[in-house]
Design an enzyme around this catalytic site. Structure first.
Site, PDB file in Angstrom:
ATOM      1  N   ARG A  29       0.866  -1.060   0.128  1.00 29.91           N
ATOM      2  CA  ARG A  29      -0.037   0.136   0.056  1.00 29.91           C
ATOM      3  C   ARG A  29       0.909   1.136  -0.096  1.00 29.91           C
ATOM      4  O   ARG A  29       1.672   1.481   0.896  1.00 29.91           O
ATOM      5  CB  ARG A  29      -0.916  -0.096   1.326  1.00 29.91           C
ATOM      6  N   HIS A  57      -2.909   4.188   5.496  1.00 30.00           N
ATOM      7  CA  HIS A  57      -3.931   3.295   5.508  1.00 30.00           C
ATOM      8  C   HIS A  57      -5.101   3.955   5.172  1.00 30.00           C
ATOM      9  O   HIS A  57      -5.977   3.231   4.542  1.00 30.00           O
ATOM     10  CB  HIS A  57      -3.952   2.866   7.238  1.00 30.00           C
ATOM     11  N   TYR A  66       5.664   4.707  11.056  1.00 26.96           N
ATOM     12  CA  TYR A  66       6.071   3.292  11.125  1.00 26.96           C
ATOM     13  C   TYR A  66       6.593   2.745  10.048  1.00 26.96           C
ATOM     14  O   TYR A  66       6.864   1.280  10.283  1.00 26.96           O
ATOM     15  CB  TYR A  66       4.882   2.604  11.450  1.00 26.96           C
TER      16      TYR A  66
HETATM   17  C1  LIG Z   1     -12.680  -6.886  13.943  1.00 28.13           C
HETATM   18  C2  LIG Z   1     -11.940  -5.646  13.698  1.00 28.13           C
HETATM   19  N1  LIG Z   1     -11.105  -5.393  14.561  1.00 28.13           N
HETATM   20  C3  LIG Z   1     -10.364  -4.155  14.263  1.00 28.13           C
HETATM   21  C4  LIG Z   1     -10.636  -3.185  13.491  1.00 28.13           C
HETATM   22  C5  LIG Z   1      -9.677  -2.194  13.331  1.00 28.13           C
HETATM   23  N2  LIG Z   1      -9.037  -1.994  11.916  1.00 28.13           N
HETATM   24  C6  LIG Z   1      -9.432  -1.259  10.789  1.00 28.13           C
HETATM   25  S1  LIG Z   1      -8.336  -1.643   9.719  1.00 28.13           S
HETATM   26  C7  LIG Z   1      -7.289  -2.687  10.329  1.00 28.13           C
HETATM   27  C8  LIG Z   1      -6.201  -3.047   9.660  1.00 28.13           C
HETATM   28  C9  LIG Z   1      -6.255  -4.085   8.725  1.00 28.13           C
HETATM   29  O1  LIG Z   1      -5.292  -4.500   8.002  1.00 28.13           O
HETATM   30  P1  LIG Z   1      -5.398  -5.449   6.830  1.00 28.13           P
HETATM   31  O2  LIG Z   1      -6.271  -6.664   7.073  1.00 28.13           O
HETATM   32  O3  LIG Z   1      -3.849  -5.818   6.809  1.00 28.13           O
HETATM   33  O4  LIG Z   1      -6.048  -4.682   5.612  1.00 28.13           O
HETATM   34  P2  LIG Z   1      -5.292  -3.524   4.969  1.00 28.13           P
HETATM   35  O5  LIG Z   1      -6.073  -2.309   5.498  1.00 28.13           O
HETATM   36  O6  LIG Z   1      -4.050  -3.271   4.749  1.00 28.13           O
HETATM   37  O7  LIG Z   1      -5.995  -3.394   3.528  1.00 28.13           O
HETATM   38  C10 LIG Z   1      -7.665  -2.609  11.695  1.00 28.13           C
HETATM   39  C11 LIG Z   1      -7.191  -3.295  12.939  1.00 28.13           C
HETATM   40  C12 LIG Z   1     -11.573  -3.757  12.378  1.00 28.13           C
HETATM   41  N3  LIG Z   1     -11.984  -2.828  11.545  1.00 28.13           N
HETATM   42  N4  LIG Z   1     -12.231  -4.794  12.604  1.00 28.13           N
END
Ligand SMILES: Cc1ncc(C[n+]2csc(CCOP(=O)(O)OP(=O)(O)O)c2C)c(N)n1
Length: 366
Positions: A261, A265, A274
């Site tokens: 990415r 985020h 980070y």
């Molecule tokens: C069940 C849950 N726990 C925590 C979150 C908070 N949260 C939102 S995005 C994220 C990171 C997700 O990372 P990844 O799965 O690698 O996807 P990316 O955003 O990198 O596409 C977190 C922890 C959430 N949305 N849902």
């Protein structure tokens, strides 16, 4: 003991790739079939439009027209690949990150963005587009996809589901339940794990001790593969094979796409806290759009005119989106309670009544 031999499930030793980092043809033969020029040209056009859409959406957050936007800049090969390998009747289960996949599937970009504008739980008709609402709770969509795919199998429709999930999402219980269910019941579902190396600020080595995320499928008896997620040719080749595998009745397939990415985020995050600029720069060199352009031009399958036409179409697409997003939509606040449950809960009824009282009080003042 029945079930597949582990060797038949294991990913390739190295992520599958057809292109070098700079878009030349990679050495060696692949077990996967290279997609033909027509599909690759469609992918190129989709990625150029997708990238322009992404930049426009980011700009709209700065103008206050969009509440939040999770960019997929750099992940276009996965996004467009996911859309192009599915037929209209197949199902896509996206996360909040998949806006570019949704526009590549042909959904109206304003409808795609209405969730992120805060106007609706889902701005498009999931039934019409065979595309589930974008899921924010991590990995929930993988369970939905497995269940729906199983239903399609029971009905004998030949349709498959493709569920997108991030590297962080693979740590969630739902992801594991979905893999297990899909494997046991041979649900025709493809799990596309976009390993973009970070779950907000959490790097991959804090996310898993597995040799790679693809191995998470092997333990459940799911055929698994790794692919260079910034090589559009490889992404299309592997995802097409995965969809074919699922459609043939052989059960689920997990694809781990190694990608990155390039933006933060979301617009609310500061990625410099980070990760280093040097790391991002490394990945910019593997740009999926540039790689495909170099490859197709080298084969005489993409001309200067084609490149100019895609760029012009993308500009036009962004201008139209900007114009439409600058108009204030007519909102129906009470509509937020529709389509949440088929039969509303007592708590939902209570919330609905509270909102109605507030709206009526405000109307009485004006
Ligand atoms: C069940 C849950 N726990 C925590 C979150 C908070 N949260 C939102 S995005 C994220 C990171 C997700 O990372 P990844 O799965 O690698 O996807 P990316 O955003 O990198 O596409 C977190 C922890 C959430 N949305 N849902």
């Amino acid at each position: 003991m029945t079930g597949p031999q582990p060797e038949t499930l294991l990913p390739s030793k190295e992520p599958v790739r057809f292109l070098t980092d700079t878009g030349a043809e990679a050495r060696g033969r692949s077990a996967y079939e290279r997609p033909g020029p027509e599909l690759l040209r469609r992918a190129y056009r989709g990625m150029v439009i997708g990238r322009r859409f992404d930049a426009q959406a980011t700009a709209l957050t700065k103008q206050g027209r969009l509440a939040v936007y999770p960019s997929s800049h750099g992940q276009e090969a996965c996004q467009v690949g996911a859309a192009l390998v599915l037929s209209d009747g197949d199902w896509l289960f996206p996360t909040y990150r998949e806006s570019v996949a949704l526009v590549a599937r042909g959904i109206d970009p304003v409808e795609v963005l209405s969730l992120l504008r805060g106007d609706a739980h889902c701005g498009y008709d999931p039934g019409r587009h065979h595309t589930a609402p974008q899921c924010t709770p991590l990995a929930t969509q993988t369970v939905h996809a497995a269940g729906l795919a199983y239903a399609e199998r029971r009905k004998g429709t030949g349709r498959v589901a493709l569920a997108c999930v991030g590297d962080g999402g693979t740590s969630e219980g739902d992801f594991h339940e979905a893999l297990n269910f899909a494997a046991v019941f041979k649900a025709p579902v493809v799990f596309l794990v976009q390993n973009n190396h970070y779950a907000i600020s959490v790097p991959l080595d804090r996310q898993t001790a597995a040799p790679s995320l693809a191995y998470k499928g092997v333990g459940y008896g799911v055929r698994s593969e790794r692919v260079d997620g910034n090589d559009p040719v490889a992404v299309l080749a592997v995802l097409s094979a995965a969809v074919e595998h699922a459609r043939s009745g052989a059960g689920p397939f997990l694809v781990e796409a190694h990608t990155y990415r390039l933006e933060a985020h979301t617009n609310a995050d500061d990625a410099s806290r980070y990760r280093s600029e040097a790391e991002a720069e490394e990945w910019r060199r593997r740009d999926p759009v540039a790689r495909l352009e170099v490859f197709l031009r080298g084969r005489g399958e993409l001309t200067d005119e084609d490149v100019a036409a895609a760029a012009a179409e993308a500009e036009e697409y962004a201008a139209r989106l900007r114009e439409r997003m600058n108009a204030d939509p007519e909102l129906v606040p009470m509509g937020l309670f529709d389509h949440v449950y088929s039969a509303p809960t007592a708590q939902l009824d209570e919330q609905r009544a509270m909102l109605r009282t507030e709206i009526e009080a405000e109307e009485a003042l004006s």
